[in-house]
Design an enzyme around this catalytic site. Structure first.
Site, PDB file in Angstrom:
ATOM      1  N   ALA A  65      35.278  38.753  41.074  1.00 18.45           N
ATOM      2  CA  ALA A  65      35.593  39.295  42.398  1.00 18.45           C
ATOM      3  C   ALA A  65      34.539  38.894  43.419  1.00 18.45           C
ATOM      4  O   ALA A  65      34.198  39.649  44.318  1.00 18.45           O
ATOM      5  CB  ALA A  65      35.712  40.806  42.325  1.00 18.45           C
ATOM      6  N   GLY A 117      34.925  36.340  45.381  1.00 19.57           N
ATOM      7  CA  GLY A 117      35.602  35.653  46.485  1.00 19.57           C
ATOM      8  C   GLY A 117      35.328  36.383  47.790  1.00 19.57           C
ATOM      9  O   GLY A 117      35.062  37.576  47.806  1.00 19.57           O
ATOM     10  N   ARG A 162      40.799  36.112  54.307  1.00 13.97           N
ATOM     11  CA  ARG A 162      42.133  36.248  54.903  1.00 13.97           C
ATOM     12  C   ARG A 162      42.557  37.711  55.086  1.00 13.97           C
ATOM     13  O   ARG A 162      43.528  37.995  55.761  1.00 13.97           O
ATOM     14  CB  ARG A 162      43.170  35.502  54.049  1.00 13.97           C
ATOM     15  N   GLY A 171      32.616  28.411  42.555  1.00 20.26           N
ATOM     16  CA  GLY A 171      33.801  28.250  41.720  1.00 20.26           C
ATOM     17  C   GLY A 171      33.912  29.312  40.641  1.00 20.26           C
ATOM     18  O   GLY A 171      32.956  30.025  40.335  1.00 20.26           O
ATOM     19  N   ASP A 208      41.772  40.193  41.871  1.00 21.44           N
ATOM     20  CA  ASP A 208      42.730  40.448  42.948  1.00 21.44           C
ATOM     21  C   ASP A 208      44.177  40.375  42.476  1.00 21.44           C
ATOM     22  O   ASP A 208      45.070  40.069  43.238  1.00 21.44           O
ATOM     23  CB  ASP A 208      42.491  39.469  44.106  1.00 21.44           C
ATOM     24  N   TYR A 254      46.040  82.339  60.346  1.00 22.81           N
ATOM     25  CA  TYR A 254      44.914  81.624  59.740  1.00 22.81           C
ATOM     26  C   TYR A 254      44.244  82.518  58.704  1.00 22.81           C
ATOM     27  O   TYR A 254      43.767  83.619  59.026  1.00 22.81           O
ATOM     28  CB  TYR A 254      43.868  81.212  60.788  1.00 22.81           C
ATOM     29  N   ASN A 262      36.426  84.511  60.279  1.00 24.68           N
ATOM     30  CA  ASN A 262      35.510  84.327  59.148  1.00 24.68           C
ATOM     31  C   ASN A 262      34.187  83.683  59.546  1.00 24.68           C
ATOM     32  O   ASN A 262      33.301  83.538  58.731  1.00 24.68           O
ATOM     33  CB  ASN A 262      36.176  83.465  58.066  1.00 24.68           C
ATOM     34  N   ARG A 299      42.948  99.517  68.444  1.00 24.28           N
ATOM     35  CA  ARG A 299      43.287  98.910  69.726  1.00 24.28           C
ATOM     36  C   ARG A 299      43.244 100.018  70.762  1.00 24.28           C
ATOM     37  O   ARG A 299      43.328 101.213  70.417  1.00 24.28           O
ATOM     38  CB  ARG A 299      44.669  98.266  69.679  1.00 24.28           C
TER      39      ARG A 299
HETATM   40  C1  UD1 Z   1      42.461  29.903  40.358  1.00 29.11           C
HETATM   41  C2  UD1 Z   1      42.628  28.961  39.177  1.00 29.11           C
HETATM   42  C3  UD1 Z   1      44.051  28.416  39.148  1.00 29.11           C
HETATM   43  C4  UD1 Z   1      45.038  29.548  39.121  1.00 29.11           C
HETATM   44  C5  UD1 Z   1      44.809  30.522  40.267  1.00 29.11           C
HETATM   45  C6  UD1 Z   1      45.665  31.745  40.108  1.00 29.11           C
HETATM   46  C7  UD1 Z   1      40.431  27.950  38.927  1.00 29.11           C
HETATM   47  C8  UD1 Z   1      39.633  26.703  39.087  1.00 29.11           C
HETATM   48  N1  UD1 Z   1      41.691  27.868  39.287  1.00 29.11           N
HETATM   49  O1  UD1 Z   1      42.635  29.130  41.527  1.00 29.11           O
HETATM   50  O2  UD1 Z   1      44.225  27.572  38.025  1.00 29.11           O
HETATM   51  O3  UD1 Z   1      46.363  29.043  39.171  1.00 29.11           O
HETATM   52  O4  UD1 Z   1      43.432  30.953  40.280  1.00 29.11           O
HETATM   53  O5  UD1 Z   1      45.544  32.569  41.222  1.00 29.11           O
HETATM   54  O6  UD1 Z   1      39.922  28.937  38.458  1.00 29.11           O
HETATM   55  N2  UD1 Z   1      35.817  33.524  42.213  1.00 29.11           N
HETATM   56  C9  UD1 Z   1      34.523  33.936  42.172  1.00 29.11           C
HETATM   57  N3  UD1 Z   1      33.558  33.081  42.547  1.00 29.11           N
HETATM   58  C10 UD1 Z   1      33.823  31.822  42.952  1.00 29.11           C
HETATM   59  C11 UD1 Z   1      35.166  31.406  43.004  1.00 29.11           C
HETATM   60  C12 UD1 Z   1      36.137  32.283  42.624  1.00 29.11           C
HETATM   61  O7  UD1 Z   1      34.237  35.080  41.794  1.00 29.11           O
HETATM   62  O8  UD1 Z   1      32.887  31.090  43.261  1.00 29.11           O
HETATM   63  C13 UD1 Z   1      36.857  34.460  41.800  1.00 29.11           C
HETATM   64  C14 UD1 Z   1      37.745  34.863  42.945  1.00 29.11           C
HETATM   65  O9  UD1 Z   1      37.270  36.065  43.555  1.00 29.11           O
HETATM   66  C15 UD1 Z   1      39.082  35.069  42.260  1.00 29.11           C
HETATM   67  C16 UD1 Z   1      39.049  34.121  41.076  1.00 29.11           C
HETATM   68  O10 UD1 Z   1      37.693  33.804  40.857  1.00 29.11           O
HETATM   69  O11 UD1 Z   1      39.188  36.392  41.769  1.00 29.11           O
HETATM   70  C17 UD1 Z   1      39.864  32.852  41.323  1.00 29.11           C
HETATM   71  O12 UD1 Z   1      39.275  32.135  42.375  1.00 29.11           O
HETATM   72  P1  UD1 Z   1      40.133  31.450  43.533  1.00 29.11           P
HETATM   73  O13 UD1 Z   1      39.230  30.784  44.477  1.00 29.11           O
HETATM   74  O14 UD1 Z   1      41.111  32.403  44.069  1.00 29.11           O
HETATM   75  O15 UD1 Z   1      40.861  30.318  42.695  1.00 29.11           O
HETATM   76  P2  UD1 Z   1      42.219  29.626  43.007  1.00 29.11           P
HETATM   77  O16 UD1 Z   1      41.974  28.418  43.806  1.00 29.11           O
HETATM   78  O17 UD1 Z   1      43.210  30.587  43.485  1.00 29.11           O
HETATM   79 CA    CA Z   2      43.385  32.803  44.144  1.00 31.76          CA
END
Ligand code: UD1
Ligand code: CA
Length: 454
Positions: A9, A11, A15, A77, A102, A365, A385, A439
């Site tokens: 989590a 990310g 958006r 990533g 998510d 009340y 009160n 009263r």
């Molecule tokens: C990812 C998958 C993809 C899949 C899709 C489903 C990879 C490389 N790809 O793509 O195959 O179909 O999810 O929704 O994993 N996150 C981090 N740190 C980071 C990057 C991501 O914690 O540096 C977390 C995000 O918060 C999220 C999850 O990893 O919960 C997936 O990352 P996201 O960037 O959404 O990957 P997608 O491109 O959607």
């Molecule tokens: Ca995603």
């Protein structure tokens, strides 16, 4: 089965256009993250690790010590996110569940099936997949003739041929922890996005002679992620639908499920009828044969059998059986109403108990007071009160009669069976079975108008 979980989590959730972390946004009464954690905990995980980025302090403030935390300082990533949790993974020899934080529609049954099939099939790793009509944007699942998975290819790295594959990676994995740790060291950001892809472990495992499989979700919607508020609303609707259907299967009538908002921690007895516009939040227990008429918000409250509630708000309150609440009643925290009571229109009750059979029908009340049984409270009664500094408590005995427009200036005690004349301001205790009049006596000045006009 020996399992731990890693929930990704970190990310940014840009958006969502929100000050709040994406995973703390609520869907059908719970934070998105809580839905994911509940699904994961269905497998009886030994520990749960949350990988967080900038939101780490915010999430800690909500979850405290119930989970373990790993901080991903840079967003490099999904593979890098798991690397950030390495300290919590080392030395564990069971299976690790990895789930994107998510995807609140993921169910405990599905993740249990993923874990069981991984173990029973002797796989090093299994991932959850889904067949999508429009797989655009997702990683595609590449299988060999035997049906095992040989690679996940991201949209941006896929060939035209690979983009035709409809089976996508959901971002939910079960992997032997020893195998995972061996792969993490070898991930490289050599791809279109220059990221450490977690999905690359599939090829690494295959290269080491291991096996990767995929379990296809029975309902593709389980894989839906929440990226913006439109998706949040869509996912919330699906979660609410699941909750409502479960209640209806248990014998609850919901007249318009689309317009009924019931959280996941609510129980409702048989033959209760729920009208549109009812919101049940937090932990609620609603009895059977009850009727919840339109427009009530009920939170962390208990309602007995055969009680009706209409256009009212109840917060941390309890009502017994066969009582009538509302329309337009406000039961605040600490309210306990007994059986066969009436709490009518524009009545507010706070931190008070109301005994069985007592009627408080209109415009009243009651704060910080204990009312006994079978009391009649007239229209417009006020418990005074608060004196600007302290709060005081009053008591009214069984069978008393409180006349209209009475002030009970707390602390005061009204004995059993006592009567209070309308319009009284009671500042002293009233003995049982007596009549209190407090009263000014009425004076009629006959002929007063004529004298004045002269
Ligand atoms: C990812 C998958 C993809 C899949 C899709 C489903 C990879 C490389 N790809 O793509 O195959 O179909 O999810 O929704 O994993 N996150 C981090 N740190 C980071 C990057 C991501 O914690 O540096 C977390 C995000 O918060 C999220 C999850 O990893 O919960 C997936 O990352 P996201 O960037 O959404 O990957 P997608 O491109 O959607
Ligand atoms: Ca995603």
């Amino acid at each position: 089965m020996d399992c731990i979980s890693v929930v990704l989590a970190a990310g940014e959730g840009t958006r969502m256009k929100s000050k709040k972390s994406k995973v703390l946004h609520e869907a059908a009464g719970l934070p998105i993250l809580e839905w994911v954690l509940r699904a994961v905990r269905a497998v009886d995980t030994k520990k749960n690790i949350l990988v967080l980025g900038r939101a780490i302090e915010e999430v800690k403030a909500v979850y405290g010590g119930g989970v373990l935390y790993a901080e991903q300082k840079e967003r490099l990533g999904s593979g890098h996110a798991v690397m950030s949790a390495r300290g919590h993974l080392e030395g564990f020899h069971g299976y690790t569940l990895i789930v994107a934080g998510d995807m609140p529609l993921l169910t405990g049954e599905t993740i249990t099936r993923l874990a069981e099939e991984t173990q029973q099939g002797g796989y090093d790793c299994m991932l959850l997949s889904a067949e999508l009509q429009n797989p655009f944007g997702y990683g595609r699942v590449i299988r060999n003739e035997a049906g095992d998975v040989t690679a996940i290819v991201e949209e941006k790295d896929a060939t035209e041929q690979q983009r035709l594959i409809a089976e996508v990676n959901a971002s939910c994995y079960c992997v032997k922890n020893d195998v995972l740790l061996k792969c993490l060291d070898r991930l490289e950001p050599k791809n279109a996005q220059n990221e450490y892809y977690l999905t690359d472990i599939v090829e690494l495992i295959n290269g080491d002679g291991g096996r990767v499989g995929a379990v296809t979700a029975a309902d593709y919607r389980e894989c839906m992620g929440v990226n913006d508020r439109a998706q949040l609303a869509e996912v919330s609707g699906i979660l609410r639908g699941r909750i409502n259907v479960a209640h209806m299967k248990n014998g609850v009538s919901i007249l318009d499920p689309q317009a009924t908002y019931i959280g996941p921690d609510v129980t409702i007895g048989q033959d209760t009828v729920v009208y549109p516009g009812v919101v049940l939040e937090g932990r609620c227990s609603i009895g059977g044969d009850a009727v919840l008429y339109p427009g009530s918000r009920i939170k962390d409250s208990t309602i007995g059998d055969k009680t009706t509630v209409q256009n009212s708000v109840m917060l941390d309150a309890k009502v017994g059986e066969g009582s009538t609440i509302g329309p337009y009643a406000y039961l605040r925290p600490g309210t306990e109403v007994g059986d066969h009571c009436r709490i009518g229109d524009f009545v507010e009750v706070k931190n008070s108990s109301i005994g069985d059979g007592t009627k408080v029908s209109h415009l009243t009340y009651i704060g910080d007071a204990d009312f006994g049984k079978d009391i009649n409270v007239g229209c417009g009664v006020v418990l005074v009160n608060y004196d600007g500094k302290g709060k005081y408590r009053s008591r009214v005995g069984d069978g008393a009669f409180i006349g209209c427009n009475t002030n009970l200036v707390s602390p005061v005690e009204v004995g059993e069976g006592a009567y209070i004349a309308a319009g009284a301001t009671i500042t002293e205790d009233v003995p049982p079975n007596s009549l209190a009049i407090a009263r000014a006596r009425q004076v009629n000045k006959t002929g007063w108008k004529d004298k004045r006009e002269k």
